[in-house]
Design a protein around this motif. Structure first.
Motif, short mmCIF file in Angstrom:
data_model
loop_
_atom_site.label_atom_id
_atom_site.label_comp_id
_atom_site.label_asym_id
_atom_site.label_seq_id
_atom_site.Cartn_x
_atom_site.Cartn_y
_atom_site.Cartn_z
N PHE A 16 0.70 -1.28 -0.16
CA PHE A 16 -0.11 -0.15 0.13
C PHE A 16 0.79 1.41 0.14
O PHE A 16 1.92 1.37 0.81
CB PHE A 16 -0.83 0.02 1.25
CG PHE A 16 -2.00 -1.00 1.12
CD1 PHE A 16 -3.20 -0.38 0.75
CD2 PHE A 16 -1.80 -2.42 1.40
CE1 PHE A 16 -4.14 -1.41 0.56
CE2 PHE A 16 -3.00 -3.26 1.28
CZ PHE A 16 -4.03 -2.70 1.10
N LEU A 17 0.66 2.17 -0.87
CA LEU A 17 1.18 3.40 -0.83
C LEU A 17 0.39 4.56 0.04
O LEU A 17 1.00 5.31 0.61
CB LEU A 17 1.17 4.10 -2.28
CG LEU A 17 1.96 5.30 -2.59
CD1 LEU A 17 3.30 5.08 -2.23
CD2 LEU A 17 1.82 5.53 -4.11
N LEU A 18 -0.85 4.18 0.25
CA LEU A 18 -1.74 4.80 1.31
C LEU A 18 -2.86 3.74 1.90
O LEU A 18 -3.31 2.96 1.09
CB LEU A 18 -2.37 5.89 0.61
CG LEU A 18 -3.27 6.88 1.56
CD1 LEU A 18 -2.68 7.63 2.67
CD2 LEU A 18 -4.03 7.95 0.55
N ARG A 19 -3.31 4.10 3.20
CA ARG A 19 -4.17 3.11 3.60
C ARG A 19 -5.20 4.03 4.19
O ARG A 19 -5.11 5.08 4.89
CB ARG A 19 -3.47 2.49 4.80
CG ARG A 19 -2.68 1.11 4.37
CD ARG A 19 -2.62 0.05 5.53
NE ARG A 19 -1.80 -0.95 5.01
CZ ARG A 19 -2.28 -2.01 4.63
NH1 ARG A 19 -3.38 -2.13 4.56
NH2 ARG A 19 -1.25 -3.07 4.43
N GLN A 20 -6.42 3.60 4.15
CA GLN A 20 -7.51 4.35 4.50
C GLN A 20 -7.54 4.74 6.08
O GLN A 20 -6.89 3.97 6.88
CB GLN A 20 -8.85 3.45 4.27
CG GLN A 20 -10.21 4.16 4.36
CD GLN A 20 -11.26 3.38 3.96
OE1 GLN A 20 -11.03 2.12 2.91
NE2 GLN A 20 -12.52 3.19 4.42
N GLY A 21 -7.79 6.04 6.42
CA GLY A 21 -7.67 6.41 7.74
C GLY A 21 -6.25 7.25 7.91
O GLY A 21 -6.07 7.97 8.96
N ASN A 22 -5.37 7.09 7.16
CA ASN A 22 -4.14 7.70 7.12
C ASN A 22 -4.07 9.09 6.36
O ASN A 22 -5.06 8.96 5.32
CB ASN A 22 -2.78 7.11 6.61
CG ASN A 22 -2.44 5.80 7.61
OD1 ASN A 22 -2.87 5.56 8.90
ND2 ASN A 22 -1.95 4.96 6.87
N VAL A 23 -3.47 10.04 6.88
CA VAL A 23 -3.44 11.34 6.27
C VAL A 23 -2.53 11.18 4.85
O VAL A 23 -1.40 10.95 4.98
CB VAL A 23 -3.24 12.61 7.06
CG1 VAL A 23 -2.83 13.93 6.27
CG2 VAL A 23 -3.85 12.59 8.16
N SER A 24 -2.96 11.69 3.88
CA SER A 24 -1.87 11.54 2.48
C SER A 24 -1.15 12.83 2.49
O SER A 24 -1.19 13.79 2.75
CB SER A 24 -2.88 11.48 1.28
OG SER A 24 -2.17 11.59 0.15
N LYS A 25 0.13 12.25 2.54
CA LYS A 25 1.21 13.29 2.48
C LYS A 25 2.06 13.48 1.08
O LYS A 25 2.89 13.99 1.04
CB LYS A 25 2.32 12.77 3.39
CG LYS A 25 2.08 12.61 4.84
CD LYS A 25 1.72 13.28 5.68
CE LYS A 25 1.23 13.06 7.01
NZ LYS A 25 0.83 14.64 7.67
N PHE A 26 1.17 12.90 0.01
CA PHE A 26 2.03 13.00 -1.09
C PHE A 26 1.00 13.13 -2.33
O PHE A 26 -0.43 12.67 -2.23
CB PHE A 26 2.67 11.63 -1.39
CG PHE A 26 2.00 10.57 -1.44
CD1 PHE A 26 1.21 10.15 -2.96
CD2 PHE A 26 1.47 9.77 -0.67
CE1 PHE A 26 0.56 8.83 -3.00
CE2 PHE A 26 0.62 8.81 -0.61
CZ PHE A 26 0.08 8.09 -2.14
N GLU A 27 1.53 13.31 -3.60
CA GLU A 27 0.84 13.22 -4.84
C GLU A 27 1.87 12.42 -5.60
O GLU A 27 2.95 12.75 -5.29
CB GLU A 27 0.43 14.65 -5.38
CG GLU A 27 -0.62 15.27 -4.85
CD GLU A 27 -1.29 16.48 -5.67
OE1 GLU A 27 -0.37 16.77 -6.54
OE2 GLU A 27 -2.07 16.83 -4.98
N GLY A 28 1.50 11.41 -6.44
CA GLY A 28 2.35 10.82 -7.08
C GLY A 28 2.32 10.77 -8.63
O GLY A 28 1.01 10.96 -9.18
N PHE A 29 3.08 10.30 -9.47
CA PHE A 29 3.10 10.09 -10.73
C PHE A 29 3.38 8.79 -10.93
O PHE A 29 4.68 8.43 -10.69
CB PHE A 29 3.91 11.09 -11.48
CG PHE A 29 4.01 10.90 -13.11
CD1 PHE A 29 3.01 11.44 -13.74
CD2 PHE A 29 5.01 10.38 -13.70
CE1 PHE A 29 2.86 11.24 -15.19
CE2 PHE A 29 5.06 10.22 -15.13
CZ PHE A 29 3.85 10.61 -15.90
#
Length: 191
Positions: free
Chosen positions: A38-51
């Motif tokens: 996982f790059l991001l999990r539900q419940g965590n705050v997103s710290k990124f945008e990705g390409f």
């Protein structure tokens, strides 16, 4: 990790000097994500945008009943983000999972906001990206309300054949908002 694909993506959206493109892309950090990680999990705050440089990701939610609902897939040359969590710094409602070994370029929120101030065309770049994304979401909503599941499946496979080949029927059914069993019936009717 080469930045050429990101630079080409930018050039397709806005005019930016070579110097600004190089400066902008220098803020992106390469990450390798293994299949099923996982790059991001539900419940965590997103710290990124990705390409996405290579590979394929699935962006989905898990509802109260444990059902997975896929919002979109992001393959090579696609942007990957939870814009709500990233912008508002609130817990994410989304999961971002690699469907295969993947390479992604990541920019953090602080760097992105700084680039808005130092490279004016960066703001235009993201405005154009969001307009295109909003159009795609609107088309998908209209499709979900006006087309049958069979029509939606056919359009998905025709529009994104390179992505469809990477997916399981379970993932496609989740994206279409139907059961795996119903997708099997649709596929049988097309053969």
């Amino acid at each position: 990790m080469p930045y050429n694909l990101l630079k080409q993506n930018i050039n397709n959206l806005v005019e930016m000097s070579e110097e600004d493109i190089n400066r902008f892309t220098s803020y992106f950090k390469p990450r390798i994500i293994k299949k099923k990680d996982f790059l991001l999990r539900q419940g965590n705050v997103s710290k990124f945008e990705g390409f996405v440089v290579e590979g394929c990701f699935r962006v989905f939610t898990i509802d109260d009943k444990g059902n997975e609902n896929t919002l979109y897939f992001a393959a090579s040359d696609w942007w990957l983000m939870d814009i709500d969590s990233f912008t508002n710094q609130t817990p994410s409602n989304l999961n971002i999972q690699a469907l295969e070994d993947s390479k992604v370029l990541i920019i953090n929120r602080t760097d992105k906001l700084s680039l808005y101030q130092t490279i004016p065309s960066v703001e235009k770049l993201f405005r154009v990206m969001f307009q295109k994304a909003l159009v795609a979401w609107q088309r998908r909503l209209v499709s979900n309300h006006c087309q049958t599941a069979k029509e939606r499946y056919q359009i998905f496979v025709e529009t994104y054949p390179h992505i469809a080949l990477k997916l399981t029927d379970k993932h496609i059914a989740s994206y279409l908002g139907i059961t795996h069993e119903f997708l099997s019936k649709i596929k049988k009717s097309l053969n």
